[in-house]
Design an enzyme around this catalytic site. Structure first.
Site, PDB file in Angstrom:
ATOM      1  N   ARG A 152      27.361  35.122  57.392  1.00  0.00           N
ATOM      2  CA  ARG A 152      28.676  35.792  57.476  1.00  0.00           C
ATOM      3  C   ARG A 152      28.564  37.102  56.699  1.00  0.00           C
ATOM      4  O   ARG A 152      27.995  37.122  55.604  1.00  0.00           O
ATOM      5  CB  ARG A 152      29.791  34.901  56.907  1.00  0.00           C
ATOM      6  CG  ARG A 152      30.002  33.640  57.744  1.00  0.00           C
ATOM      7  CD  ARG A 152      31.282  32.919  57.388  1.00  0.00           C
ATOM      8  NE  ARG A 152      32.459  33.649  57.819  1.00  0.00           N
ATOM      9  CZ  ARG A 152      33.694  33.344  57.409  1.00  0.00           C
ATOM     10  NH1 ARG A 152      33.895  32.370  56.547  1.00  0.00           N
ATOM     11  NH2 ARG A 152      34.735  34.025  57.855  1.00  0.00           N
ATOM     12  N   ASP A 195      37.301  38.457  49.329  1.00  0.00           N
ATOM     13  CA  ASP A 195      35.924  38.241  49.783  1.00  0.00           C
ATOM     14  C   ASP A 195      34.971  39.316  49.284  1.00  0.00           C
ATOM     15  O   ASP A 195      33.763  39.094  49.208  1.00  0.00           O
ATOM     16  CB  ASP A 195      35.880  38.166  51.312  1.00  0.00           C
ATOM     17  CG  ASP A 195      36.553  36.893  51.783  1.00  0.00           C
ATOM     18  OD1 ASP A 195      37.794  36.882  51.868  1.00  0.00           O
ATOM     19  OD2 ASP A 195      35.846  35.895  52.003  1.00  0.00           O
TER      20      ASP A 195
HETATM   21  O1  MRU Z   1      37.190  33.150  56.780  1.00  0.00           O
HETATM   22  P1  MRU Z   1      37.376  32.389  55.512  1.00  0.00           P
HETATM   23  O2  MRU Z   1      38.194  31.151  55.676  1.00  0.00           O
HETATM   24  O3  MRU Z   1      36.057  32.129  54.806  1.00  0.00           O
HETATM   25  O4  MRU Z   1      38.208  33.373  54.584  1.00  0.00           O
HETATM   26  C1  MRU Z   1      38.548  32.974  53.285  1.00  0.00           C
HETATM   27  C2  MRU Z   1      39.355  33.958  52.561  1.00  0.00           C
HETATM   28  O5  MRU Z   1      39.674  35.019  53.056  1.00  0.00           O
HETATM   29  C3  MRU Z   1      39.660  33.646  51.134  1.00  0.00           C
HETATM   30  O6  MRU Z   1      40.895  34.168  50.758  1.00  0.00           O
HETATM   31  C4  MRU Z   1      38.573  34.264  50.245  1.00  0.00           C
HETATM   32  O7  MRU Z   1      37.305  33.876  50.681  1.00  0.00           O
HETATM   33  C5  MRU Z   1      38.740  33.889  48.836  1.00  0.00           C
HETATM   34  S1  MRU Z   1      38.391  32.182  48.529  1.00  0.00           S
HETATM   35  C6  MRU Z   1      38.617  31.891  46.884  1.00  0.00           C
END
Ligand code: MRU
Length: 364
Positions: free
Chosen positions: A90, A244
């Site tokens: 990712r 992220d």
């Molecule tokens: O696509 P995802 O479900 O991995 O996205 C997750 C998020 O955007 C969260 O808010 C982020 O990773 C922070 S987790 C502590």
């Protein structure tokens, strides 16, 4: 955190030191199922297909994935290939590269014969540190909720809005954005959470709502479009979200739709906090809005939706007309100017280049 009264984490290293078990988050909230992962390739698939997701969790799981590779073949080439594979699973969450680089640095300091144990120990350290970091984020953000509760005339809960799932399922434990909520609830504070459903994958409706329910935290799932209205009418005291990747200038990337919430919060005078473990800070990137890579996921996540039927069967159904195109950018970037503060494991920090640089220099 606990599920049906039993402590559970979304990631558990197996005692044989050869693999891990993870919660398959695609099945929640309807089914709680652990799945074993025993190779770097299996870890790659679990991250890409989002059995595990959330920036800190994918970093920790990837670290174990590299350690699994070291058990099979710890030569320089095999480890470099596995790290490259896992990094590509990712693109947006920088924790993935951060954790893999950390493991690589440690293993390369050892001869081939000692690399597997060293990699496994480093993965353990990354996972355990994540728990401490998230507890600390909650401790530093708790006074924000306490100040609102103290000002509140005539009682009523502190109303928090969050987007996506930055809860314990997205980390090794506690969550980032949810950590102060859990700590406030445990301390007896009346707190209520507006949970954005978070289309298209519905991490809010299916994961955050489930977590909060398990912990007994009052919460209400809302359509993604409802937040602005609630803020305009004084029904949100504070927004807190995860991230992220945060760039050197304080721009914060999080799940698609976060930016719109920050705009609405600014217009309504609602404070907007981003919970940020420093493992999510990318000082190598000057400008978040223009520099952070945004993952484009399959349009099928938009055109189809899955859920449980009355008879308990898990099914997927189509929402859109045959032939309609669908675009699915998975993240957006909230400019630093809309962020009240970043909540790190070291305390609150302004979303601003000088403050972030100083923090990291002090903590180096
Ligand atoms: O696509 P995802 O479900 O991995 O996205 C997750 C998020 O955007 C969260 O808010 C982020 O990773 C922070 S987790 C502590």
């Amino acid at each position: 955190m606990k599920v049906n009264g039993v402590a559970l984490r979304p990631l558990r290293a197996l005692p044989d030191g050869l693999g891990v078990e993870v919660i398959d988050q695609r099945l929640l909230p309807h089914r709680l199922q652990m799945r074993p992962l025993g190779s770097a390739r299996e870890v790659f698939v679990a991250i890409r297909e989002m059995w595990v997701r959330g920036a800190p969790l994918i970093g920790a799981v990837a670290a174990y994935g590299l350690a699994m590779q070291a058990r099979r073949d710890a030569s320089d080439g095999a480890l470099a290939n596995a790290a490259a594979l896992l990094k590509g699973a990712r693109p947006t969450a920088v924790n993935l590269a951060w954790a893999l680089d950390r493991v690589m640095r440690v293993v390369m300091a050892h001869g081939v014969g000692r690399r597997a144990d060293a990699a496994w120990a480093e993965a353990d350290a990354i996972a355990e540190r994540d728990v401490q970091v998230n507890e600390a984020i909650g401790r530093h953000a708790l006074p924000l909720l306490q100040a609102i509760a103290a000002r509140r005339q005539g009682g009523g809960p502190v109303n928090v809005l969050t987007h996506c799932n930055a809860g314990w399922l997205a980390t090794v434990d506690w969550g980032t954005a949810t950590s102060p909520i859990y700590q406030a609830h445990a301390a007896g504070m009346a707190v209520h959470v507006w949970v954005d459903e978070t289309r298209p994958r519905n991490q809010g409706a299916s994961l955050t709502a489930w977590e909060l329910g398990q912990a007994g935290v009052p919460h209400t799932v809302i359509a993604d479009n409802a937040g602005g209205h609630l803020m305009q009418h004084g029904r949100v005291d504070l927004c807190i979200v995860g991230c992220d990747r945060v760039a050197a200038n304080g721009d914060a990337c999080n799940k698609i739709g976060t930016y719109l919430k920050a705009l609405a919060a600014r217009d309504s005078g609602v404070p907007f906090y981003v919970a940020m473990p420093t493992s999510t800070l990318d000082l190598g990137l000057a400008d978040g809005v223009h520099g952070i890579p945004i993952e484009e996921r399959s349009g099928r996540e938009l055109t189809h939706v899955s859920g449980r039927t009355a008879s308990g069967e898990m099914v997927e159904v189509q929402l859109t007309p045959d032939g309609s195109a669908a675009a699915n950018p998975a993240f957006d970037v909230t400019p630093a100017r809309l962020i009240t503060a970043l909540v790190t494991e070291y305390g609150l920090v302004p979303a601003e280049a000088g403050a972030l640089r100083q923090l990291m220099e002090e903590r180096a």
